[in-house]
Structures are given as C-alpha cells and as structure tokens.
Scaffold this active site. Sequence first.
Site, PDB file in Angstrom:
ATOM      1  CD1 TRP A  86      -1.205  -5.707  -4.055  1.00 39.74           C
ATOM      2  CD2 TRP A  86      -0.491  -6.491  -2.099  1.00 39.74           C
ATOM      3  NE1 TRP A  86      -0.798  -6.995  -4.244  1.00 39.74           N
ATOM      4  CE2 TRP A  86      -0.359  -7.508  -3.072  1.00 39.74           C
ATOM      5  CE3 TRP A  86      -0.111  -6.769  -0.790  1.00 39.74           C
ATOM      6  CZ2 TRP A  86       0.146  -8.770  -2.782  1.00 39.74           C
ATOM      7  CZ3 TRP A  86       0.392  -8.023  -0.491  1.00 39.74           C
ATOM      8  CH2 TRP A  86       0.517  -9.005  -1.478  1.00 39.74           C
ATOM      9  CG  ASN A 109       2.408   0.221   3.792  1.00 45.93           C
ATOM     10  OD1 ASN A 109       2.027  -0.894   3.453  1.00 45.93           O
ATOM     11  ND2 ASN A 109       3.644   0.633   3.628  1.00 45.93           N
ATOM     12  N   GLY A 110       0.717  -1.778   6.082  1.00 45.40           N
ATOM     13  CA  GLY A 110       1.277  -2.776   6.987  1.00 45.40           C
ATOM     14  C   GLY A 110       0.199  -3.747   7.427  1.00 45.40           C
ATOM     15  NE  ARG A 140       4.378   1.680  -0.778  1.00 45.13           N
ATOM     16  CZ  ARG A 140       5.447   1.138  -0.216  1.00 45.13           C
ATOM     17  NH1 ARG A 140       6.601   1.233  -0.810  1.00 45.13           N
ATOM     18  NH2 ARG A 140       5.348   0.518   0.947  1.00 45.13           N
ATOM     19  CD  GLU A 153       7.353 -10.682 -12.201  1.00 53.08           C
ATOM     20  OE1 GLU A 153       8.322 -10.411 -12.942  1.00 53.08           O
ATOM     21  OE2 GLU A 153       7.219 -10.191 -11.078  1.00 53.08           O
ATOM     22  CB  CYS A 186      -0.913   0.144   1.211  1.00 48.23           C
ATOM     23  SG  CYS A 186      -1.989  -1.262   1.487  1.00 48.23           S
ATOM     24  CD  GLU A 222      14.427 -12.106 -13.728  1.00 46.50           C
ATOM     25  OE1 GLU A 222      14.052 -12.783 -12.782  1.00 46.50           O
ATOM     26  OE2 GLU A 222      14.005 -10.956 -13.939  1.00 46.50           O
ATOM     27  CE  LYS A 248       9.840  -2.298  -8.866  1.00 46.91           C
ATOM     28  NZ  LYS A 248      10.331  -3.310  -9.829  1.00 46.91           N
ATOM     29  CE  LYS A 250      10.732  -9.701 -14.827  1.00 49.85           C
ATOM     30  NZ  LYS A 250      11.655  -9.865 -13.734  1.00 49.85           N
ATOM     31  CG  HIS A 276      16.429 -36.320 -15.143  1.00 46.87           C
ATOM     32  ND1 HIS A 276      16.777 -37.643 -15.032  1.00 46.87           N
ATOM     33  CD2 HIS A 276      17.575 -35.648 -15.429  1.00 46.87           C
ATOM     34  CE1 HIS A 276      18.082 -37.770 -15.212  1.00 46.87           C
ATOM     35  NE2 HIS A 276      18.591 -36.565 -15.467  1.00 46.87           N
TER      36      HIS A 276
HETATM   37  C1  AGP Z   1      10.322  -9.184 -10.081  1.00 49.46           C
HETATM   38  O1  AGP Z   1       9.961  -8.948 -11.389  1.00 49.46           O
HETATM   39  C2  AGP Z   1       9.275  -9.265  -9.100  1.00 49.46           C
HETATM   40  N1  AGP Z   1       8.177  -8.465  -9.288  1.00 49.46           N
HETATM   41  C3  AGP Z   1       9.561  -9.822  -7.735  1.00 49.46           C
HETATM   42  O2  AGP Z   1       9.882 -11.165  -7.916  1.00 49.46           O
HETATM   43  C4  AGP Z   1      10.687  -9.131  -6.915  1.00 49.46           C
HETATM   44  O3  AGP Z   1      11.917  -9.359  -7.519  1.00 49.46           O
HETATM   45  C5  AGP Z   1      10.657  -9.674  -5.474  1.00 49.46           C
HETATM   46  O4  AGP Z   1       9.427  -9.373  -4.883  1.00 49.46           O
HETATM   47  C6  AGP Z   1      11.783  -9.152  -4.636  1.00 49.46           C
HETATM   48  O5  AGP Z   1      11.746  -7.767  -4.516  1.00 49.46           O
HETATM   49  P1  AGP Z   1      12.969  -6.938  -3.977  1.00 49.46           P
HETATM   50  O6  AGP Z   1      14.098  -7.141  -4.921  1.00 49.46           O
HETATM   51  O7  AGP Z   1      12.475  -5.534  -3.944  1.00 49.46           O
HETATM   52  O8  AGP Z   1      13.290  -7.458  -2.610  1.00 49.46           O
END
Ligand code: AGP
Length: 609
Positions: free
Chosen positions: A74, A98-99, A27, A489, A2, A482, A604, A486, A505
Amino acid sequence: MCGIVGYVGVQEATTIVLDGLRRLEYRGYDSAGVATQQNGCIEIRRAEGKLLNLEKVLSERPVQGNCGIGHTRWATHGRPSETNAHPHYAGGIVVVHNGIIENFLELKEILRGKGHNFNSETDTEIIAHLVEDYYKTDKDFVGAVRKALAKVRGAYAVAILCEQEPATMVAAKQGSPLVVGQGNGEHFVASDIPAMLSHTREITFLEDGEMVVFGGGGMEVTDLAGNLIEKSPKTITWDPIMAEKGGYKHFMLKEIYEQPRAIADTLAGRLTEDEGDAYLEGLNLSDQQLQAVDNIFIVACGTSWHAALVGKFLLEKHCRIPVDVDIASEFRYRDPIVQSNTLTLLLSQSGETADTLAALREAKAKGGQVVSICNVVESSIPRESDGVICTHAGPEIGVASTKAFTTQLVALTLLTMRIGRSRNSLSAENCRDLAQELLKLPRKVEATLELNDQIEAIAREFMAAQDFLYLGRGNQYPAALEGALKLKEISYIHAEGYPAGELKHGPIALIDEQMPVVVLVPENATSEKVLSNMKEVQARAGKVIAVTDANGESFCDNVDSLLVVPKITDDLMPILTSIPLQLLAYHIAVLKGTDVDQPRNLAKSVTVE
Ligand code: AGP
C-alpha cells in the site's frame, strides 16, 4: 500498511509466500513481489497492481528455492509502480518492509556519499543498502541487520535475505505487526496470522524491538542488542475456512451475514442474567476503579469512531459519566486533558490503526486507565491497553467494516452494563432488561437480513444517483454517518450523514428530485421530529428511503421506499438500522461493478499516519 510473508523450510517458498500474500491483500494491493534465495543467488519478481499480475509474471519466469520473502504494498513513499514494489535489493541483500522509515532521506544522503545508488523512491530501499554497507565490511549478516536497524527511525516490520547466507532469514519488528509460525522443520513470518494458518497454528507474537533469525531448521529471538529472548508459541484456534468467502460472492456480504453469529459470540459467557450484570474478563478494572472514573474519552477512527459516537449515548445515559468522543488523529495532537480518574477507551477492529495506537500512548503517558475494544486479540492496541474487551467477530477481510462495527456496539453495551452496575447508576432490573434485549439481538439481526431482496430492488432504483444524504437523530445520527461512509467507500458515490435537525441549516439546499435521502426513523422520543424533517425533504421533491421499526411503520406513509426492521430497545436500535444500510451500499456497489472487498485507495488496516 502492506503485508509481508517469509518462509524458510523444505517446500517451494514461492507457493507458500503467494498463498500467504493472497490472504494479506486486504493490507494493500498497489503492487506485489517475491524473492527467493537458492545456491547463493537471489531471484526477484515484482509487478504493479494486484497479486494476479505477479502470478502472471511468475508463471512466465518462475523462481525456485526453499527460502523466500514476499510483499503486498500500500503505497506511502513513491507511487504504485514495479520499481517501487518490494522486495528491494542492494548488493546481495533483499528486503520486504511494512511501515515508514522517518529518517530515510537523511540516511539516503549518507549512503549516497558512500557510493550507494538507489533505484526506487521508497524509504525501504535504504534498509537494503544499510545492511549491505555493514555486511560488506563484517561479513556478518545478522550483525549487519542489527546495526542497520539501530540506524533507522520510524516503524517497521521487515524480512531480509542475504545472497551469501543460504536458508537464513532475519525478521524484526518495531511499531508494525509481525508474527512467526512454527511448522515441522519450517518457519513462517507474516504481518498477520491468516497468511500462515493453512500451514501452522503454532504462532509466536513478536514485540517491538525484537528480532528473529531463522536458519538450520531452528529460530532464535533476540533483542536488537543480540540478547536472547525466550518466547513460547500459542496455538491459534481459528479455522482457515473462517477467513475464506464461504460461498458468498464477496467477503463483505459474507461478513454482513455473519453478524448474528458474531454478535452471539461477542455475548457468549458475558451476561450473568440472574445478577443483572456483565462479566468482562479482560477489563482489569475493579468496582472501586470504575466508581472513581470522572470522565471518559472514546477514541477511534472511521467506522470505529461511529461506534464510539453510539457508545457516548449508552455510557452517558446509563452510567451518568461525561463522555467525549474523539477522532484519534485529532486526539493525539490536541493535548487532551487526561487525568488520573479519566478512562480512555480505544475502539479498533484491527488493533493496528496507527492513529488510534498513538492516541492510546498519548492517553497512557498522561495517566488514567486505558481500555480497548478490539477484534484482533494479539494486536498492538490491546497488548498496550490496561484492559481489553474482545469483540469475537472473527477475521474481517472486506475493507468496509460491517460485523466489526455491530460487535463493537455490543461490546460497548456490555461495558456500559458493567460500569453502570459498579456505580449503581443502572439498576440490576434495568441491566437484566438490557441483557434480555441483547440475547434477542442475533435473531432480530437475522430477521433484518431478510430485507436483502427488498434492498437490492431499492439499490437498482437509486444506483445512478450522484449524491445521497443520510439523516438520523440521537443514536441514529452515528448510524446515518456509518451508512454514508459505507456507500462512499465501496460505491464511490458521494454521501453525507447529517443530524436530521441540521438539515434546515444548510444541506436542505441540496434537495431536489435527484437526491435520495435515507431517513433513520425508528419509533423513539425524537421520531416525530425526524418525521417533520422527512416531510421537509418530500416537500422539495427529494426521494425518501425510510428505515423504521415495526412500531414506526404506520407513520412512514408516502415514502418512496420503506424498510422495516424488528423492534428492539432504543439502546440497540443502531445495530439493526445499520444493517440495511450495509446491504444498500453493498448492492449499489455490486450493480456499479466496483471492487467491493478492496475498494480503490483504501486498505483494511491503516498502520501509517
Ligand atoms: C471502515 O469501513 C473503514 N474501512 C475504516 O474507516 C476503519 O473503520 C478505520 O480505518 C478504523 O480501523 P480500525 O477499526 O481497524 O481501527
């Protein structure tokens, strides 16, 4: 998760708060809301979904006042809805938060027993009721907030207004980020700096357990017991335009294209080519301390965890120290064996990831040195670390991490050089060679970005696929993970990263003519093995998109699509091979029409467990 924003001053609060919320939407964007205080009256407007919906509500029913708070949510406790949207109100008190308040059910029961009725499913609403409860008897707003916060357990950053206290705002922080901005006769509070950067550069960072009272044109920071705390603002040099899209269609694309600069900035002033070493100002570890390290843990989440996996290859190869890589949410609960000569390395773009922060605290409590690699200088993780290596990627707004990942790999290489030199496991000559390769990297990243049109064409060809496989060996396996992350996501296509040798395997059963397989096969010690795995895919009619380098081009004949990145030392090759995969995910997502910068269900900065 948030984002919160608060304003007290001379301008219309709603304009400032909305502007701030727009910059914090990364956020969370499940709902948004604002509240203003004017003439002994609090006005609240809220809407489910993105900020745009709130803006529509405000255009139909505007609110006024020079004192206001706002929130972008969020969802954690309670589904995304207008009722659960912040601000939450109780008897003249209004709160954004937030929290997570861990003891909210217990407190809710106590408050219900005293006659309080609740409108939402959120944990936040209890804060408004608690403050109201104390305010009713004492008529002391600030005192009531203090007493209420002493009752709650968990994490919070809050901003609170009171109907009866004109132009006064109270904000406090415990475990969630909160920064204060000072302007000319006006004050700002927010979860992150970009929210206020177009109004002020004078920023004060609050620590956990601190509270700030704004009123009468001034501000006062205290602890929760009311003891005054002296704080001085820092001048932030970020350009607000840096946080804008800068002509690109999406933040993600802009950030992919910013990588040459981000890498160059991360290297700036850190390579002492002549000496064959790396200079890391904030590392805070002497040669003696580095020589004493027996083992390393690298701990992170998501994309940062993939960077950590590449880091293991670098550190073990050049420093000859055993390295374990852990996912932070696992590390924190598995009672890891951290000893006095253990170095724990935390990787985080945001510096606020709750699991990584908890892992840091776990490692610290057990002893040893704790160092972080982070992109947000004043965030919680670097502040709690013994040493810090900042990646200078600049603000990353797109939820899918790109430039933060590649700059983490650069920072890991610099750290490897420093540790390798201090232990003499890496010769000055080899270190100088690595420095030379690093210096060539920004230009090679630029050359890699020239593959964009080719990648867009590949994206058109494969956008309808239901599943993708990504294969790599050695340090290309994390790059494969990675690439798959991507794609998942932002395009919502199912994708898996696999070590190429594992194909036979199990996952080979999935291969048919519908299955695109991205194979990372730059020329290196295992490329022949990867080629065999690629042939196994082709023998089963799988479609191969191969990513190789200039030296590997000749052995990648007969593939469906071929992407050739420049040659660079194997240590840095995951940086170059990751970039086409970022672009592939990006173009597929754009073609599918998904929300690239704010993909569904993601945020994020993951500041909850
Ligand atoms: C990456 O594309 C992500 N959205 C997510 O996996 C991110 O890398 C992860 O939440 C860790 O975040 P940070 O690097 O801010 O700790």
